[in-house]
Design an enzyme around this catalytic site. Structure first.
Site, PDB file in Angstrom:
ATOM      1  N   PHE A  73       1.680   8.171  -7.010  1.00  0.00           N
ATOM      2  CA  PHE A  73       0.287   8.535  -7.245  1.00  0.00           C
ATOM      3  C   PHE A  73      -0.556   7.276  -7.103  1.00  0.00           C
ATOM      4  CE2 PHE A  73       1.733   7.286 -11.423  1.00  0.00           C
ATOM      5  CZ  PHE A  73       0.668   6.615 -11.979  1.00  0.00           C
ATOM      6  N   HIS A  84      -8.718  -8.952  -4.023  1.00  0.00           N
ATOM      7  CA  HIS A  84      -9.493  -7.793  -3.574  1.00  0.00           C
ATOM      8  C   HIS A  84      -8.989  -6.554  -4.300  1.00  0.00           C
ATOM      9  CE1 HIS A  84     -11.638  -4.954  -1.064  1.00  0.00           C
ATOM     10  NE2 HIS A  84     -10.493  -4.360  -0.744  1.00  0.00           N
ATOM     11  N   VAL A  85      -9.838  -5.973  -5.139  1.00  0.00           N
ATOM     12  CA  VAL A  85      -9.489  -4.765  -5.872  1.00  0.00           C
ATOM     13  C   VAL A  85     -10.063  -3.569  -5.133  1.00  0.00           C
ATOM     14  CG1 VAL A  85      -9.660  -3.553  -8.077  1.00  0.00           C
ATOM     15  CG2 VAL A  85      -9.487  -6.049  -8.042  1.00  0.00           C
ATOM     16  N   TRP A 114      -5.036   3.584   1.767  1.00  0.00           N
ATOM     17  CA  TRP A 114      -4.112   2.473   1.979  1.00  0.00           C
ATOM     18  C   TRP A 114      -2.672   2.919   1.807  1.00  0.00           C
ATOM     19  CZ3 TRP A 114      -0.523  -0.427  -0.817  1.00  0.00           C
ATOM     20  CH2 TRP A 114      -0.205  -1.694  -0.300  1.00  0.00           C
ATOM     21  N   ASP A 171       2.612   8.653 -15.599  1.00  0.00           N
ATOM     22  CA  ASP A 171       2.106   9.511 -14.531  1.00  0.00           C
ATOM     23  C   ASP A 171       1.057  10.447 -15.123  1.00  0.00           C
ATOM     24  OD1 ASP A 171       1.658  11.085 -12.359  1.00  0.00           O
ATOM     25  OD2 ASP A 171       3.740  11.652 -12.035  1.00  0.00           O
TER      26      ASP A 171
END
Length: 548
Positions: A145, A164-165, A174, A262
């Site tokens: 996830f 880089h967030v 991505w 999760d």
């Protein structure tokens, strides 16, 4: 059916990564894993059935770099990914638990044209585990996830300005790009109109984003899906839960896997409070038909997930699967009996009959205690024998429930307790600045070395993938072709004429006399004169507009 070993000849992780990483870029990989250990089942059993015997194997890959300048001489971690492998007698599940970066990859000063090493490492690590954990006749599922968060594994790294967030939208895209090469290594599933039978393992990608419809979800698919035939799209909106289960007619709570940390697992735990026994896993539990009161189907479950705090308030969470189906899949026939009859049949088997009870009572009466007589002889105390072999050699490599090839284990194989200690130690470090990150890296490497009982560890990998030539490319016929990514900008009026550039592979260039350039004001020829290359009208032949 006898379990066979995986095909031999698989390349090592270091070899795969070296071929995929940029040329001359140096990385050090620290791979820790555990043996397959019996764990709680990830699927709830149907009413009256026992939980499936399940094993879990953990993998943790850390990646570090060495700065190329003298100002930063220390080694520093740049990326980490954790994957949990759950196996049963019929299914293998690779769950991508966590992944995080520190932002210090910028120390390598890689050009922007180079593919992201972090994405390359993620793709090839998952691909390598998939290759080595496939079992003949068994499904394999890659599950994860995607949820945007500042930091997962490296505390303080969010304070590093070079980190880089990604936001939730970019992160879902991505991860789909990360898994797409893994997916396309296998055949596509046959479409409805296709009569061809696959000869090898097939793979299909699935994506669900609670709150988004099918059309909205498609914009998160990788760009490669546009070239797929209409009836053979490698990515689709949906899930493979009904395909991978052994009990497709069971209640929804038995079809959804339960993973650690999760979002859907937390929602399932809340729904289990609606059951008569609160979701107890006991085989004798009076849970009724195992059906939730408020959620009656899988579609309703995903609809309700969109209202959860983790999936609402403008945030997106993507649930992604890659379903691999072998050509010789062992078909599992589901029991078509109603759930109630299953419970009653199990109870009948477990409940002793009157005859059995009477037989037990009679036999117990016949038994008499034997009176002990004679001298008392003391026994010599015995020392408990322990196996001096490491745990990695105690486990079997091939069983009914898992395969554990030597070639795909971590460089350090730790038991579950030591593995947990190592991961918790990493999450107590500081990666907010380079000095703290370098110190934390050294501390974690040394502590893990002590846990593994080795003098040193870590595998250094230098990339060998050549960087593409952005100036020109040569096709098979030997003709030089201009790269379409090169954009020619319009020159300003005061710029000088361009000098002839050097070409690739000694291609012919235009002469400077054949290049037309915009004339300057002081280059205008005198009246009646013409240049040697261009005919120009004289000033007496130019008609001027009369003044008002």
């Amino acid at each position: 059916m006898a379990t066979r070993a995986p095909p031999a000849g698989h390349a090592s992780l270091a070899e795969i990564l070296a071929e995929a990483l940029p040329k001359d870029a140096s990385f050090t990989f620290y791979h820790v894993s555990t043996p397959p250990t019996k764990c709680a089942a990830i699927f709830s059993p149907p009413p009256g059935a026992r939980p499936e015997r399940t094993y879990c194997e953990s993998h943790h890959l850390n990646v570090s770099v060495q700065a190329q300048d003298n100002g930063h001489p220390g080694e520093v971690l740049v990326f980490a990914i954790e994957i949990l492998i759950y196996t049963t007698s019929h299914l293998t599940t690779l769950f991508v638990s966590k992944a995080d970066s520190t932002g210090y990859l910028s120390l390598l000063n890689l050009p922007r044209a180079v593919d992201s090493p972090i994405r390359t490492i993620s793709t090839n690590f998952i691909r390598w585990l998939v290759r080595n954990r496939q079992r003949p006749g068994k499904r394999l599922v890659v599950s994860l996830f995607a949820r945007a968060q500042d930091q997962y594994l490296f505390p303080g790294s969010v304070d590093n300005p070079t980190k880089h967030v990604a936001d939730d939208t970019a992160l879902v895209k991505w991860w789909c790009k990360v898994l797409d090469p893994v997916l396309r290594e296998y055949e596509h599933e046959p479409g409805q109109s296709s009569e061809a039978t696959p000869t090898g393992t097939t793979a299909q990608g699935y994506l669900i984003i609670p709150g988004l419809e099918r059309i909205e979800t498609q914009r998160f698919f990788p760009a490669t899906v546009k070239s797929d035939p209409a009836d053979q799209k490698r990515w689709t909106h949906g899930h493979p839960l009904l395909q991978i289960t052994r009990h497709p007619n069971a209640p929804p709570r038995c079809l959804i896997p339960h993973f650690p940390d999760d979002p859907k697992s937390r929602y399932m735990d809340e729904l289990d409070d609606e059951l008569p026994d609160g979701g107890s896993q006991s085989i004798l539990s009076p849970r009724g038909n195992g059906q939730w009161k408020s959620v009656r189907s899988l579609d309703q479950f995903w609809d309700m997930m969109s209202f959860r705090q983790e999936c609402s308030s403008g945030r997106l969470v993507g649930f992604i699967w890659i379903n691999l189906t072998p050509p010789d899949l062992e078909e599992t026939v589901d029991d078509e009996e109603p759930i109630g009859s299953q419970m009653s049949s199990i109870s009948e088997v477990l409940a002793p009959t009157k005859d059995v009870e009477k037989h037990k009572s009679d036999s117990s009466q016949k038994k008499k205690k034997k009176k002990l007589t004679g001298p008392i002889i003391s026994r010599t105390p015995r020392i408990k024998q322990t196996d001096s072999k490491p745990q990695s050699s105690v486990k079997d490599e091939i069983t009914k429930y898992y395969i554990w090839p030597t070639s795909s284990r971590g460089q350090l194989v730790l038991d579950e307790k030591a593995y947990k200690r190592g991961t918790e130690l990493l999450q107590r470090q500081n990666f907010s600045n380079y000095e703290a990150a370098s110190s934390s890296t050294s501390l974690w490497i040394n502590e893990a070395k002590l846990l593994g009982g080795v003098p040193s560890w870590g595998i250094k990998v230098v990339g060998t993938k050549s960087r593409p030539n952005v100036d020109c490319a040569v096709n098979g016929s030997g003709i030089n072709v201009l790269n379409t990514s090169i954009v020619r900008k319009k020159r300003k009026a005061d710029e000088e004429a361009p000098q002839p550039e050097k070409n690739c592979n000694e291609a012919q260039t235009l002469s400077t006399t054949l290049i037309r350039r915009k004339p300057k004001e002081n280059d205008t020829p005198a009246s009646g004169e013409t240049s040697s290359a261009v005919n120009v009208l004289g000033s007496n032949l130019v008609r001027k507009k009369p003044k008002a």
